[in-house]
Design an enzyme around this catalytic site. Structure first.
Site, PDB file in Angstrom:
ATOM      1  N   SER A 146     -62.736   8.665  91.737  1.00  0.00           N
ATOM      2  CA  SER A 146     -61.316   8.511  91.783  1.00  0.00           C
ATOM      3  C   SER A 146     -60.679   8.620  90.453  1.00  0.00           C
ATOM      4  O   SER A 146     -61.590   8.728  89.424  1.00  0.00           O
ATOM      5  CB  SER A 146     -61.058   7.106  92.228  1.00  0.00           C
ATOM      6  OG  SER A 146     -59.866   6.399  92.115  1.00  0.00           O
ATOM      7  N   TYR A 159     -62.010  -2.075  93.058  1.00  0.00           N
ATOM      8  CA  TYR A 159     -62.044  -0.636  93.224  1.00  0.00           C
ATOM      9  C   TYR A 159     -62.186   0.253  91.941  1.00  0.00           C
ATOM     10  O   TYR A 159     -63.095   1.142  91.975  1.00  0.00           O
ATOM     11  CB  TYR A 159     -60.408  -0.103  93.699  1.00  0.00           C
ATOM     12  CG  TYR A 159     -60.231   1.218  94.182  1.00  0.00           C
ATOM     13  CD1 TYR A 159     -61.006   1.561  95.335  1.00  0.00           C
ATOM     14  CD2 TYR A 159     -59.783   2.210  93.111  1.00  0.00           C
ATOM     15  CE1 TYR A 159     -60.706   2.801  95.785  1.00  0.00           C
ATOM     16  CE2 TYR A 159     -59.741   3.462  93.616  1.00  0.00           C
ATOM     17  CZ  TYR A 159     -60.127   3.834  95.047  1.00  0.00           C
ATOM     18  OH  TYR A 159     -60.125   5.036  95.481  1.00  0.00           O
TER      19      TYR A 159
END
Ligand code: NAD
Length: 254
Positions: A146, A159
């Site tokens: 990400s 996350y």
């Protein structure tokens, strides 16, 4: 010829989180390149399976909850080998995000995000790598990172930690598996329009701030990512190992 190196004919690929969004695009993209696909998800995968079969490829849908990756990994490998006889490609795509400020972030949210985004790729890659080593023909493992493998973000501590961890795990795996001709790389998607990012696209102020910062001036699409997945799954990328490739419309360059 150079384009032949991108072909996946005769390959078998496992894609987690293949039921929708980016995972579906990876699965369909690799099927277009010639691979048969094992789709793993907790949701119904009829749409993805239909798209793969329409291309003339084979598809197997497995229902598995990857928050229990240690339990599910051996079963996913066993069912894939039973159906297709071998595994050539693994894409660890399934992932979730929980938005809650750092000081209030619950143990439940932290543990679930880490289990699905980081522990499941570890357990599934371990089980798949053992099978690839046994087969003796190498393989490709693609993790999904990400922008938050490179940046901290806000409101998403689990996350950010999981995606930072997946970038490190990708390097470790590449170092240990390269001698078996197994290439391990990661894709770091930028801001992609999927269910995962719906809440921030629906927040007008956040949406504008994000769009203003993306040099390409638009959200990415799952299809924007399918080509890099095919590349990293194919012989064209045989000398690429241990790297996390951003596909972000220029976000990180800014
Ligand atoms: P999505 O929510 O649309 O899809 C995620 C898929 O994972 C779904 O099909 C979901 O059912 C599956 N999944 C969730 N929990 C699972 C579990 N316990 N067991 C099995 N499957 C499970 O999200 P997406 O945007 O397509 O994201 C796919 C991947 O890309 C994720 O790893 C995500 O972190 C990453 N990513 C997305 C973006 C983005 O902008 N959308 C950006 C960077 C990284």
């Amino acid at each position: 010829m150079i384009l032949d190196q991108f072909k996946l004919d005769g390959k078998v690929a496992i894609v987690t989180g293949a039921g929708r969004g980016i995972g579906q695009a990876y699965a369909v993209g690799m099927a277009e390149a010639g691979a048969d696909i094992v789709c793993v998800d907790v949701i119904d995968q009829a749409e993805t399976v239909g798209k793969i079969k329409a291309l003339g490829r084979k598809a197997l849908a497995l229902n598995a909850d990857l928050s229990k990756g240690d339990v599910e990994a051996p079963r996913i490998v066993a069912e894939t080998v039973k159906e297709f006889g071998h595994i050539d490609i693994l894409v660890n795509n399934a992932g979730i995000i929980k938005r809650q400020p750092f000081t209030e972030h619950s143990a439940e949210n932290w543990n679930l995000v880490l289990a699905i985004n980081l522990s499941a790729p570890f357990f599934l890659s371990q089980a798949v790598a053992k099978q690839m080593i046994k087969q003796g023909k190498g393989g490709k493992i693609i993790n999904i990172a990400s922008m938050l493998s490179f940046q901290g973000g806000i409101l998403v501590p689990g996350y950010a930690a999981s995606k930072g961890g997946i970038k490190s795990l990708t390097m470790l795996m590449a170092n240990e598996l390269a001698k078996h001709n197994i290439c391990v790389n990661a894709i770091a998607p930028g801001y992609i329009a999927t269910e995962n990012t719906r809440p921030i696209r629906e927040d007008a102020a956040r949406n504008k701030a994000i769009l203003d910062r993306i040099p390409a001036g638009r959200w990415g699409t799952p299809e924007d990512l399918a080509a890099i997945c095919v590349f990293l799954a194919s012989p064209a990328s045989d000398y690429l190992n241990g790297y996390t490739y951003a596909c972000d419309g220029g976000w990180l360059a800014r």
